[in-house]
Structures are given as C-alpha cells and as structure tokens.
Write a protein that holds these residues in place. Structure first.
Motif, PDB file in Angstrom:
ATOM      1  N   ASP A 199      18.817  -7.420 -12.855  1.00  0.00           N
ATOM      2  CA  ASP A 199      18.987  -6.481 -11.741  1.00  0.00           C
ATOM      3  C   ASP A 199      17.766  -5.579 -11.553  1.00  0.00           C
ATOM      4  OD1 ASP A 199      21.581  -7.354 -11.135  1.00  0.00           O
ATOM      5  OD2 ASP A 199      22.444  -6.086 -12.708  1.00  0.00           O
ATOM      6  N   GLY A 200      16.666  -5.944 -12.209  1.00  0.00           N
ATOM      7  CA  GLY A 200      15.495  -5.066 -12.179  1.00  0.00           C
ATOM      8  C   GLY A 200      14.432  -5.503 -11.193  1.00  0.00           C
ATOM      9  N   TRP A 201      13.286  -4.830 -11.304  1.00  0.00           N
ATOM     10  CA  TRP A 201      12.153  -5.106 -10.422  1.00  0.00           C
ATOM     11  C   TRP A 201      11.496  -6.425 -10.815  1.00  0.00           C
ATOM     12  CZ3 TRP A 201      12.300  -1.977  -6.468  1.00  0.00           C
ATOM     13  CH2 TRP A 201      12.804  -0.687  -6.617  1.00  0.00           C
ATOM     14  N   LEU A 202      11.010  -7.152  -9.830  1.00  0.00           N
ATOM     15  CA  LEU A 202      10.311  -8.400 -10.114  1.00  0.00           C
ATOM     16  C   LEU A 202       8.981  -8.110 -10.806  1.00  0.00           C
ATOM     17  CD1 LEU A 202      10.242 -11.463  -9.874  1.00  0.00           C
ATOM     18  CD2 LEU A 202       9.275 -11.205  -7.574  1.00  0.00           C
ATOM     19  N   PHE A 203       8.348  -7.006 -10.395  1.00  0.00           N
ATOM     20  CA  PHE A 203       7.085  -6.600 -11.015  1.00  0.00           C
ATOM     21  C   PHE A 203       7.205  -5.137 -11.456  1.00  0.00           C
ATOM     22  CE2 PHE A 203       5.908  -9.813  -7.763  1.00  0.00           C
ATOM     23  CZ  PHE A 203       5.565 -10.828  -8.638  1.00  0.00           C
ATOM     24  N   PRO A 204       7.746  -4.918 -12.666  1.00  0.00           N
ATOM     25  CA  PRO A 204       7.916  -3.540 -13.142  1.00  0.00           C
ATOM     26  C   PRO A 204       6.568  -2.849 -13.325  1.00  0.00           C
ATOM     27  CG  PRO A 204       9.139  -5.128 -14.493  1.00  0.00           C
ATOM     28  CD  PRO A 204       8.208  -5.915 -13.636  1.00  0.00           C
ATOM     29  N   GLY A 205       6.606  -1.516 -13.229  1.00  0.00           N
ATOM     30  CA  GLY A 205       5.406  -0.729 -13.452  1.00  0.00           C
ATOM     31  C   GLY A 205       5.229  -0.435 -14.938  1.00  0.00           C
ATOM     32  N   GLN A 206       4.528   0.659 -15.237  1.00  0.00           N
ATOM     33  CA  GLN A 206       4.334   1.021 -16.644  1.00  0.00           C
ATOM     34  C   GLN A 206       5.668   1.310 -17.315  1.00  0.00           C
ATOM     35  OE1 GLN A 206       1.496   4.261 -16.558  1.00  0.00           O
ATOM     36  NE2 GLN A 206      -0.234   2.853 -16.632  1.00  0.00           N
ATOM     37  N   ILE A 212       5.964  -1.646  -9.880  1.00  0.00           N
ATOM     38  CA  ILE A 212       4.511  -1.510  -9.911  1.00  0.00           C
ATOM     39  C   ILE A 212       4.059  -0.728  -8.689  1.00  0.00           C
ATOM     40  CG2 ILE A 212       4.098  -3.674  -8.648  1.00  0.00           C
ATOM     41  CD1 ILE A 212       1.721  -4.169 -10.537  1.00  0.00           C
ATOM     42  N   SER A 213       3.041   0.079  -8.807  1.00  0.00           N
ATOM     43  CA  SER A 213       2.593   0.895  -7.677  1.00  0.00           C
ATOM     44  C   SER A 213       1.650   0.093  -6.784  1.00  0.00           C
ATOM     45  CB  SER A 213       1.885   2.159  -8.167  1.00  0.00           C
ATOM     46  OG  SER A 213       0.632   1.836  -8.758  1.00  0.00           O
ATOM     47  N   THR A 214       1.637   0.450  -5.514  1.00  0.00           N
ATOM     48  CA  THR A 214       0.723  -0.226  -4.584  1.00  0.00           C
ATOM     49  C   THR A 214      -0.726   0.061  -4.972  1.00  0.00           C
ATOM     50  OG1 THR A 214       0.877   1.655  -3.057  1.00  0.00           O
ATOM     51  CG2 THR A 214       2.386  -0.179  -2.690  1.00  0.00           C
ATOM     52  N   ARG A 215      -0.979   1.235  -5.501  1.00  0.00           N
ATOM     53  CA  ARG A 215      -2.345   1.576  -5.929  1.00  0.00           C
ATOM     54  C   ARG A 215      -2.801   0.644  -7.050  1.00  0.00           C
ATOM     55  NH1 ARG A 215      -3.669   7.785  -7.044  1.00  0.00           N
ATOM     56  NH2 ARG A 215      -3.136   7.755  -4.830  1.00  0.00           N
ATOM     57  N   HIS A 216      -1.889   0.351  -7.968  1.00  0.00           N
ATOM     58  CA  HIS A 216      -2.221  -0.553  -9.070  1.00  0.00           C
ATOM     59  C   HIS A 216      -2.515  -1.949  -8.534  1.00  0.00           C
ATOM     60  CE1 HIS A 216      -1.085  -2.260 -13.301  1.00  0.00           C
ATOM     61  NE2 HIS A 216      -2.379  -2.313 -13.050  1.00  0.00           N
ATOM     62  N   LEU A 217      -1.742  -2.398  -7.552  1.00  0.00           N
ATOM     63  CA  LEU A 217      -1.986  -3.713  -6.957  1.00  0.00           C
ATOM     64  C   LEU A 217      -3.356  -3.762  -6.283  1.00  0.00           C
ATOM     65  CD1 LEU A 217       1.557  -4.506  -5.510  1.00  0.00           C
ATOM     66  CD2 LEU A 217       0.385  -5.728  -7.346  1.00  0.00           C
ATOM     67  N   HIS A 218      -3.768  -2.678  -5.655  1.00  0.00           N
ATOM     68  CA  HIS A 218      -5.107  -2.624  -5.061  1.00  0.00           C
ATOM     69  C   HIS A 218      -6.173  -2.795  -6.144  1.00  0.00           C
ATOM     70  CE1 HIS A 218      -4.790  -1.619  -0.749  1.00  0.00           C
ATOM     71  NE2 HIS A 218      -3.623  -1.097  -1.070  1.00  0.00           N
ATOM     72  N   ARG A 219      -5.983  -2.121  -7.275  1.00  0.00           N
ATOM     73  CA  ARG A 219      -6.956  -2.229  -8.373  1.00  0.00           C
ATOM     74  C   ARG A 219      -7.001  -3.656  -8.926  1.00  0.00           C
ATOM     75  NH1 ARG A 219      -4.947   2.884 -10.151  1.00  0.00           N
ATOM     76  NH2 ARG A 219      -3.717   1.842 -11.769  1.00  0.00           N
ATOM     77  N   ILE A 220      -5.846  -4.276  -9.041  1.00  0.00           N
ATOM     78  CA  ILE A 220      -5.785  -5.640  -9.566  1.00  0.00           C
ATOM     79  C   ILE A 220      -6.588  -6.587  -8.687  1.00  0.00           C
ATOM     80  CG2 ILE A 220      -4.240  -7.604  -9.949  1.00  0.00           C
ATOM     81  CD1 ILE A 220      -2.069  -5.521 -10.713  1.00  0.00           C
ATOM     82  N   VAL A 221      -6.416  -6.474  -7.365  1.00  0.00           N
ATOM     83  CA  VAL A 221      -7.145  -7.352  -6.444  1.00  0.00           C
ATOM     84  C   VAL A 221      -8.643  -7.099  -6.537  1.00  0.00           C
ATOM     85  CG1 VAL A 221      -7.519  -7.957  -4.026  1.00  0.00           C
ATOM     86  CG2 VAL A 221      -5.204  -7.579  -4.858  1.00  0.00           C
ATOM     87  N   ALA A 222      -9.037  -5.837  -6.535  1.00  0.00           N
ATOM     88  CA  ALA A 222     -10.465  -5.501  -6.572  1.00  0.00           C
ATOM     89  C   ALA A 222     -11.117  -6.028  -7.849  1.00  0.00           C
ATOM     90  CB  ALA A 222     -10.634  -3.986  -6.463  1.00  0.00           C
ATOM     91  N   GLU A 223     -10.435  -5.872  -8.985  1.00  0.00           N
ATOM     92  CA  GLU A 223     -10.998  -6.332 -10.254  1.00  0.00           C
ATOM     93  C   GLU A 223     -11.065  -7.855 -10.317  1.00  0.00           C
ATOM     94  OE1 GLU A 223      -8.507  -4.509 -13.151  1.00  0.00           O
ATOM     95  OE2 GLU A 223      -9.270  -2.478 -12.763  1.00  0.00           O
ATOM     96  N   ALA A 224     -10.040  -8.531  -9.789  1.00  0.00           N
ATOM     97  CA  ALA A 224     -10.042  -9.995  -9.794  1.00  0.00           C
ATOM     98  C   ALA A 224     -11.138 -10.537  -8.882  1.00  0.00           C
ATOM     99  CB  ALA A 224      -8.676 -10.523  -9.362  1.00  0.00           C
TER     100      ALA A 224
END
Length: 304
Positions: A199-206, A212-224
C-alpha cells in the motif's frame, strides 16, 4: 512550517485555500506553488492578500515586469492568484484584473533513443533507473512519477493509473512489458531492503512513508546525463518530451498521444511535430516530384 506559508496571513485563510485545492484534487506540488505565489503578494503588499485592490494587483504586475521576472514565472503567479481570488475569496472581479503574458514557446529538448538508453544505463541504482524508465516509458510528468503508488500498477491491463495528474485529472498511462519487468525487479529488491509495501509509494523517499521528491528526481536525471556524456540540458520532463516525440515519429496518432500525455488541448500535443525530425525526413518535398534536375548519367569506363 516554511516561511512562505507563514506569510499567508491567517491560518483560516490559508487552510481555506488548501481545502479548495484539495476539493479539486490539485497535486501536492501545485498546492505548494500556489500558496507560495499568493505569499509573494502578501510580502509585496506588507499586509494580507485578501485586502488587495485592483490597483494593488496592477502595480504588482508592473513591478514584476520591471524587475525582469521571467514570463513563465509571471504567468504561474497569475494562475495562483486567479485561483485564490476566484475560488477562495469569491472575488472574480479581482481575478479579471490579472493578465497573462504571451511569449514564444521554446522548442523542447528531445533525446534520441540512443541517448535515452545511455541515460537510463548511467543511473546508479535500480530504483533510479525504474523511476526514470517510468518517466520515459509511460510519458509521465515528474510529479506524477513521484506520486505513484504500488497499487497504481495494473499488470492485467498493462496500465499505470495516474490518480492526480495536472489539474487533479485521472488518466491511464501505458505500461510497456519491459517496464513491468523492471518494476517487478524493483519491487523484489525494495522488499528485501524493507522500503516497499503493497500500500506504499512506488518510489519511496528517504523516509519510506514519503514519496521521492521531484527535486531529487531532477538531480538523478542531471547526474545520469552527465555520466552518460550527454551535453544537452535535460530534466525529468525531457524524458516525457522524448516519449511523445518518439511516438509521433513512429506514426502513432496524435489524438492517442494527447490522451496518453493527459493534454487538455490538442495544440499542446501538436507542438511536438516541430521536433519530430524523423517525421520531417520522411516527407517527400513537392520539388522532388518536379524532376527538374537531370537524372545522373551512368559512368563510362575509359576502356569503353
């Protein structure tokens, strides 16, 4: 509580606005942005925003423009203020005093299929690869990726349920077979790590109880992208742009793409025709049909 929330004058007024947005199923990110933008007016006026006059709003927008604020930001603030004055205060007369500024829309950055593959391969863990694969494989907005829950995966119908998309709209997104395999692997690993729940999030945060935060997703894309040697300026929305463009280039009907993206207007989806280069290359120019140039002559060898 963050400072911009405290600048919205009365708790009851702030809560009323939040309740109004909840009723309309606005996303958490939209709610945060709207409250922040109404707080801008409170800061500008030095008093509660519900005391604003038509002249106050006029001068506010004049000063915004004079300060060099970007047009997209100005228009976003107008959307927040129109909601506040129309729905929370029932003052549509003030809402009508606000104006949006037209500006030429820049062409979106689109990755080639090879660049998308390199970017996904450059992620540092299965969770990140799965999240970005959802953004590209289903064409979701970054906030939609973040808010997915495990129960939103419908493997029988091969769909992803987007419960609170832009404007609080519900829709179904496609679930490619390879993406389902990847998500099942992430489910297995996430369960082993103790962060995944039915019943939880598909992509949990910390914290596993938060997404997971949208800001974190932005960082993930930029780093990749940096690791993959991609020099284009990319973000999570680049994957959504690439999804739409690649479908268009593959001949998918634009109305189908509109529904998959959750666009209210066809003209928004049609914008991708400007970047669908494979589609343009497939078009035969009428000049070619005129046969103005002589046909190439066969080469004759010196020996005859």
């Amino acid at each position: 509580m963050s400072s911009y929330l405290s600048q919205v004058p009365a708790n009851s007024l702030r809560q009323r606005m939040i309740d109004d947005m909840n009723m309309r199923r606005y996303s958490r990110e939209t709610q945060r942005n709207y409250v922040r933008d109404v707080a801008r007016v409170a800061t500008y006026l030095g008093r509660p925003p519900d005391t604003a006059t038509a002249e106050d709003l006029r001068q506010f927008q004049i000063d915004q423009r004079a300060s060099g604020m970007g047009v997209p930001t100005m228009n976003s603030i107008v959307a927040a203020l129109r909601f506040f004055f129309t729905h929370t205060l029932d003052r549509p007369d003030l809402s009508r005093k606000l104006f949006t500024v037209k500006h030429p829309r820049a062409l979106p950055v689109v990755l080639s299929p090879d660049e998308v593959a390199r970017l996904l391969d450059a992620t540092t863990c299965l969770k990140h690869q799965a999240a970005l694969s959802v953004a590209y494989g289903a064409g979701l907005r970054v906030a939609e990726v973040a808010m997915l829950k495990v129960r939103d995966i419908d493997s029988e119908r091969m769909l992803l349920r987007v419960e609170r998309g832009k404007g609080g709209q519900y829709r179904n997104a496609i679930l490619p077979a390879d993406l389902l395999i990847l998500l099942r692997e992430w489910w297995r690993v996430g369960r082993q790590q103790g962060v995944m729940h039915a019943d939880g999030w598909l992509f949990p945060g910390q914290h596993e109880m938060k997404p997971i935060s949208t800001r974190h997703l932005h960082r993930i894309v930029a780093e990749a992208a940096r690791s993959a040697g991609i020099t284009k300026k990319v973000g999570p929305h680049t994957l959504r742009h690439s999804f739409a463009t690649h479908l268009l280039e593959d001949g998918v009907n634009i109305r189908v793409i509109q529904a998959l993206l959750g666009h209210a207007k066809l003209e928004t989806t049609a914008f991708y025709t400007k970047v669908a280069t494979r589609t343009a290359r497939a078009v035969i120019s009428p000049l070619d049909k005129l046969a103005l140039l002589p046909a190439p002559q066969p080469q004759v060898s010196p020996d005859g």
